[in-house]
Structures are given as C-alpha cells and as structure tokens.
Design an enzyme around this catalytic site. Structure first.
Site, PDB file in Angstrom:
ATOM      1  N   ASP A  97       0.703  -1.268   0.106  1.00 48.34           N
ATOM      2  CA  ASP A  97      -0.079   0.048   0.050  1.00 48.34           C
ATOM      3  C   ASP A  97       0.939   1.238  -0.020  1.00 48.34           C
ATOM      4  O   ASP A  97       1.853   1.058  -0.432  1.00 48.34           O
ATOM      5  CB  ASP A  97      -0.905   0.195   1.173  1.00 48.34           C
ATOM      6  CG  ASP A  97      -2.288   0.375   1.104  1.00 48.34           C
ATOM      7  OD1 ASP A  97      -2.407   1.772   0.373  1.00 48.34           O
ATOM      8  OD2 ASP A  97      -3.313  -0.093   1.013  1.00 48.34           O
ATOM      9  N   HIS A 174      -3.963   5.938   3.203  1.00 51.86           N
ATOM     10  CA  HIS A 174      -4.620   4.599   2.861  1.00 51.86           C
ATOM     11  C   HIS A 174      -3.745   3.396   3.134  1.00 51.86           C
ATOM     12  O   HIS A 174      -4.461   2.504   3.855  1.00 51.86           O
ATOM     13  CB  HIS A 174      -4.383   4.464   1.220  1.00 51.86           C
ATOM     14  CG  HIS A 174      -5.538   3.585   0.597  1.00 51.86           C
ATOM     15  ND1 HIS A 174      -4.967   2.254   0.414  1.00 51.86           N
ATOM     16  CD2 HIS A 174      -6.562   3.457   0.108  1.00 51.86           C
ATOM     17  CE1 HIS A 174      -5.965   1.570  -0.164  1.00 51.86           C
ATOM     18  NE2 HIS A 174      -7.001   2.602  -0.525  1.00 51.86           N
ATOM     19  N   SER A 506     -11.017  -1.553  -1.279  1.00 45.89           N
ATOM     20  CA  SER A 506      -9.553  -1.289  -0.389  1.00 45.89           C
ATOM     21  C   SER A 506      -9.920  -1.512   1.237  1.00 45.89           C
ATOM     22  O   SER A 506      -9.065  -2.020   1.768  1.00 45.89           O
ATOM     23  CB  SER A 506      -9.022   0.022  -0.493  1.00 45.89           C
ATOM     24  OG  SER A 506      -8.524   0.341  -1.713  1.00 45.89           O
TER      25      SER A 506
END
EC number: 3.4.21.-
Length: 732
Positions: A97, A174, A506
């Site tokens: 990520d 994220h 996600s």
C-alpha cells in the site's frame, strides 16, 4: 517487465544492462524490470527462456464497528479468549500500500508481545522521517519502500505538489488505514472521528505481526502503484517470510492475461509457497463484468455495509423535521435555499455558479439535476459559493453516509429532498434550518448490503471462475490515520485526526486478510486454497432481517456476481468441516486451458511434476472442473458433468455428509454420490455434478447452490450457470 530464465542473453553490454535495470527478481521467481525500447523488448520476447515481456502498467488504489459486526468482539465477557486474542502472534501479514504511520497506537508493541517469529527474514529500511531503530518493534517488524518504477514512469516526485516521504512513512493515509484494519492492535476508548464511532479499535488479527511494503505513491492526491514496484514487493515478501499478503489496488478492464500482470504473477508464486494473497475487486460497480483481480490463486473481495448509521436531524423553522445521514460533529444553523438561487438551472456544479455568495446559507442540491453524478461535484460548487453546508438529495442506493466531507453535508433520499423543496416553495419567508449533530446508532440498520460501487462479476478474463469470491465490510470503516494528513486530502482542509472513515473495496480487502491470519494461525497445516475454501463455504447470504442481502445500486437481492459465495463469517470459517484444496496440478490444467505451453508452465511452476504437461494425450478438464469452492458453467448448451473433491478437516474423523441442492431455474442438477462417508481426518472424497438444461433461455445467468451438511457443518457452494439455447434447440 520480463519473466526470464536468463537475463544476460540480452544483446547488450553488461554496463548498459545495469544502467537500464530497475529491479532483478530472484527470490520468488526469476525475472527483471528494465528500461527497454520496443526493439529490445521484441528481441527478448523471442528467446526460448523468456516466458513473457510486458510493459509496466500503473495501478490505482481502491479506495470500530466492523469487527463486532463480524462476530469478533473483544470486550464481551467469556471464559475463553476470542479467536483474535488467541491466534495470530505467529503470523506475519504483508500490506502492499502507501506505507505506514508508525506512531499510531494501532502499531504499538504491547507488553505481552511475544518474540518475532524465527521464520522472519525481513527487515525495516530507513528513509525520510523513518528510523528503523525507533519505528519498528515486535508489532511492526518489516518496512520497505519501492520507488524506482514510479519515478521511471512519472519522474521524480514533486514534493510541492504531492506531499510524500521517501521512506516507508505514509502520507496518503490509505496504507495506515488498511494496515490497522487487518492487524491493528487493540486500542480502547477511541474517540473516533470527532466523537463519532467511539469504541474499541483493532484489526482482525490484533496479535499478528505487520510488514509494510510501500508500493504506491501520491500523484495528484491519488495513490498510484507501478507494476515494476509491485513485483519487487512480491519478490521481497516471499523472501521475508510473510504468511498473508493484502493488496488493495488494481486496474479497470480490459484485463491483461494472467502472466502479463505483475499482481497475478506475484500472487501465483506466493501461493505456490503457501502464502495467501487477497485483493480488492475494484470500485467500478454496479455494472456487471468489471470485477478486477480475478486470478484463481488469489481471493477477490467485494465491499458491503455494516449495521452502524449516523442519523442527522434536519429541523426547518423549528417544526418541520426530517432525518438524513452525515458525519457532523457540531450543530449548524443557517438559512435554507434552493440551488436555483446560486447555480444556473439548479445544477450544483462548479461551472454553473452564478457568482452569488451563499453566506450563512445551507443549499439544497439534487443529483438528478444536471445530473450531478458525484456528490463531490456538488460539494465543490457549494464551497465555491461560500455556503455554510449542503443537503444533497440522491438515490439512497448510491449514497455513502459515512463519507468524510470538506463541507458539512447531509445526505437524504429523493423523497425527503422533494419534501424540503416543496416546503421552501410554500414558505412565505426564508426558512431557517438547524442540522445535527450526528449520532452514532448501532443495530437499527439492516445489514449487510453490497456497496453500489463494488465491482461485479462475471470475470472478463476467466468466466468459468466465479469472482468476486466473498464480500466483507467496506463502507464507513474507521481506522488509523496520519495526523499530518487531512481527512479529505484536499488543500484547505486543515483538520488533524488520528482515526478516519474510509470506504471502498480497499477497506474490505484487509478485513479478509485479518481473518486469513487467524485461520493460518489456528490451522498452520492449511494451504492458501483451504483457507479460501473455509472462508467461502461458510459465508452467509442473508442480512440481519433474515432476508437476502440487497445489492447496492438497486433495490434487488444480490446474486453471486455481487457477493461471490456471500458475506464473510470468521467464526464459522474456523471450523468449516470440509474444504476444497487446489494443488499445483489444478493450476497446470487451468493454465493449459488458457493457452500456456509446456515450457512456459514448467518455467513458472516451483517444482514441476511429470504431470506438468499440456501434451495432446493428456486428459484435459475444462476450467469448470477446477477444484474451486464455487461452480460456474459459462455456457450450458447440452448435458455436462463436472467434478469436485473435498477434504475432511472437521473435528470428527467419522462423519457422514448429505447433499442438498437449490437448482438454478431451467436446469436439472444431479449429484453422485449424494452421501459422503468419512472415516479419518484429511480423507478426500470426490463427487460429480451433472447439469442438464430443461428450458429455453436466450443468454441468461441462473443461480443455485449445493450444500453438504453433517448436522454440525454446512458446506455451501454457489452455482452459476449461463444458459444458451443453441444446444437445446439442436437436441429438441
């Protein structure tokens, strides 16, 4: 990028080759990524030792309460510890990520943390504002970053435009969010997002170890990941000794062949070595056929809701009251106005602003005017007009209530929006409106339902393998966040938070990764395919009202193209009874059927067996025979029989399973044998399923299920059949 047996057969000097080289992949597979012109790439592709040559593409990211909703509570009094506090300390989860914010409480080392597993071969790599001696511990045991592919594609990062860290440290947030969702430590009394969503935060496997592989970087406030960097991360993760890999990225169809995709190549080699890989399906829904990450050796996860809501009262003139959904922490009071007052045609878009300021005004906007496809368009327009807040009316099936907004926004459906509009039209004076604050309510909303944006099947690359495999929470997920990063990422947002709401596949992907870590710890002898099978065959298809799960984007019930096998059920997955194992031979047959040659397959398989062949004399099976926990027949014209094999992994070696069938409409389904008798653990039995079309349909998918039960376990497989009338008419 090249998967090759011998790089130095390239017709170039060693110095030139070294200058062109970005990565050399040596741990999980042999290959490299390099800067090549079209002539060089074509020459390499002709070499016998080269499996494939393909251009590095760019992939994008697919962007509390969820674990309680899944049955993994940590605060309930019980005599024995819950699974997430009993298992996981021996498991390493790799997160591919945007990096990590190591100071977050989610990644702290607890006093009772055990020593790092002896099987771990990884390391923490230092860099900008990241010191391994300070930031790594017995929780965060690995941290690497990969930048060569990104900067070769996009040039050196412009830190004035894209704030970033040349290190494993996360700016976009994220990666921090997904990591804490999968394996975050237990953090009690979390204040949530400005007081909303308070409670105990933790990942699915809070005792598991975390290894971060920063493969994605900020570009224009979006996370972008190049295939060269992704494949380098897979190569290191295999070497380092991770047990589970979670990767929330992909690209929209058309999909590349499996071995022209770095994610699929890396996942294949990881699965060969016993590493479970889980991907997100993408956020291109609700149209069919746009599901991403469809390789049969990895798990693909859709996104769905949980039973938490944030009702927000709207009170007009002190008497007219409605309720919407929002994340508003303080009461807001202002005048109420229609969008027509400030935007041409009442269309809430940036370019339609009439250059009139809406000071101290709350604007009512409709998605149907314009139309305004995305709520962000209306929010940008309201900000430009200097509005105090926004009431946005849209279809409830396409609204995300738990979204963090740059301007306070209350979401209402078209019915409530129309009532507000009619009140405004009848009012002799300018109405005053009072909004919020929002409340946190648990258990009053029917859940789960599949998110409208969640990418749907069928697979456009291998339609005989059902994708997605499973659905998991992906809406309004509260998890750790870098305090230096604003919650919306937008310029002008100066808020600092440590926990943020995010939505997307996600977010559902790391939920499954956390469950995989628990299963791997509880059952160390299980293969990745056994873990996938346990998750799929124990999934459920009904919501908290005991009705079929609804499909977001419509008011209809879901089918397997929305949810795969169903919604993940971690506790049931711990004891599935039977599992469908997939072996190397199964993958070889799969690759034969999609056009790979003997040489290519032998080069890709870790330990080729004599049966690793696609010779004409070999007994072929269609991919419908692939020993998958779901059954898909992409074109049923005549009677067809397929085979499945199950292994007994239940607590009782002596057990008998009986079959139950829900047949798809227009299809006769026969199973032989109808009873499976087991006398020892790990014993295998095969069964055969015959499908015969009984009605004429023109290009229609029909759905059913097969369930094996022994009174204690229910082992369920979804069935998908595409009916074609050509064979039926020919045989009539």
């Amino acid at each position: 990028m090249i998967s090759s047996m011998n790089f130095w057969r390239c017709r170039c000097s060693k110095d030139d080759a070294e200058q062109s080289m970005l990565y050399s992949y040596n741990n999980g597979f042999l290959g490299f990524s390099a800067k090549l012109n079209s002539t060089q790439a074509a020459s390499l592709a002709k070499l016998n030792q080269v499996i494939t040559v393909f251009k590095s593409k760019s992939l994008k990211l697919h962007t509390t309460r969820s674990w309680d909703f899944l049955g993994l509570a940590v605060d309930n009094a019980r005599r024995t510890p819950p699974p997430q506090l009993a298992y996981g300390s021996d498991i390493v989860v790799g997160i591919f990520d945007t990096g990590i914010w190591p100071e977050s409480e989610s990644f702290r080392e607890t006093p009772e943390a055990k020593p790092i597993p002896s099987s771990w071969n990884g390391k923490c790599v230092g860099g900008e504002d990241f010191d391994p001696s300070v930031h790594c511990n017995r929780k965060l045991i690995g941290a690497r970053f990969y930048l060569r592919g990104f900067e070769e594609t996009y040039g050196t990062i412009d830190f004035t435009r894209d704030p970033e860290y040349r290190s494993p440290r996360d700016y976009l947030g994220h990666g921090t969010h997904t990591a804490s969702t999968a394996v975050g430590s237990v953090v009690r009394n979390v204040s949530g997002f400005f007081g909303l969503g308070r409670g105990t935060a933790r990942g699915g496997a809070p005792l598991a170890r975390l290894a971060v592989f920063k493969t994605c970087w900020g570009k224009d406030l979006e996370g972008v990941c190049t295939e060269a960097d992704i494949l380098a991360a897979f190569d290191d993760a295999i070497h380092d000794g991770v047990h589970v890999i979670s990767a929330s990225f992909g690209y929209s169809p058309p999909l590349s062949p499996f071995f022209e995709s770095s994610a699929d190549i890396g996942a294949f080699h990881a699965a060969e070595r016993g590493i479970s890989v889980v991907f997100s399906t993408g956020n291109d829904g609700p149209d069919p056929g746009v599901v991403q990450n469809v390789a049969p050796w990895a798990v693909s996860v859709a996104a769905s809701t949980v039973d938490r809501s944030f009702p927000t009262r709207i009170v007009i003139d002190g008497s007219f009251t409605l309720t919407g959904q929002s994340l508003i922490s303080q009461e807001i009071t202002g005048t109420l106005a229609l969008a027509t007052t400030y935007f041409n045609g009442g269309v809430c878009k940036w370019e339609n602003w009439m250059k009139k300021l809406a000071n101290e005004t709350i604007i009512l906007c409709f998605s149907t005017l314009g139309p305004v496809q995305f709520i962000e368009e209306a929010q940008a327009a309201a900000i430009r007009a200097n509005a105090l807040a926004l009431i946005f009316a849209a279809s409830p099936t396409r609204q995300l209530a738990e979204e963090v907004d740059m301007i306070p926004t209350v979401r209402v459906d078209i019915l409530h929006g129309t009532r507000i509009r009619n009140y405004l039209a009848r009012s002799p004076t300018v109405p005053m409106v009072k909004i919020g604050p929002s409340k946190t309510v648990i258990g009053e909303t029917t859940a789960p339902s599949v998110a409208y944006f969640s990418s749907r099947g069928p697979s456009s690359l291998s339609p005989d393998i059902l994708k997605p495999d499973i659905t998991a929470p992906g809406i309004g997920i509260l998890a750790a966040w870098p305090p230096r990063t604003p919650p919306t990422l937008l310029p002008g947002d100066h808020r600092s938070i440590e926990w943020n709401f995010q939505s997307g596949t996600s977010m559902s992907c790391p939920h499954v990764a956390g469950v995989m870590a628990l299963l791997q710890s509880a059952h160390p002898d299980w293969s990745p395919s056994a873990i996938r099978s346990a998750i799929m065959t124990t999934a459920y298809t009904r919501d908290t009202s005991y009705d079929l799960i609804l499909s977001g984007g419509s008011m209809k019930s879901t089918d397997p193209f929305d949810i795969g096998a169903g919604h993940i059920n971690p506790l049931k997955a711990m004891d599935p009874g039977l599992v469908y194992n997939t072996r190397t031979d199964d993958y070889v047959l799969f690759m034969c059927n999609i056009g790979y040659t003997d040489q290519e397959i032998k080069s890709m398989v870790l330990h080729p067996e004599p049966s690793t062949t696609c010779l004409p004399s070999h007994s072929y099976r269609t991919n419908a025979d692939f020993n998958y926990p779901s059954i898909t027949i992409p074109s049923l014209r005549l009677t067809r029989t397929i085979k499945r094999t199950v292994s007994n992994v239940g607590p009782n070696k002596n057990t008998v399973y009986f079959v139950d069938i829900i047949r798809p409409v227009g299809v006769e389904v026969l199973i032989w044998p109808r009873i499976l008798v087991f006398s020892k653990c790990q014993q295998e039995h095969s069964y055969y399923v015959t499908f015969k079309p009984t009605e004429i349909f023109s290009g229609r998918y029909v759905f059913g299920e097969i369930m094996w039960t022994n009174g204690l376990h229910r082992v369920r497989s979804p069935v998908v059949v595409f009916l074609s009338n050509a064979g039926f008419l020919a045989s009539s």
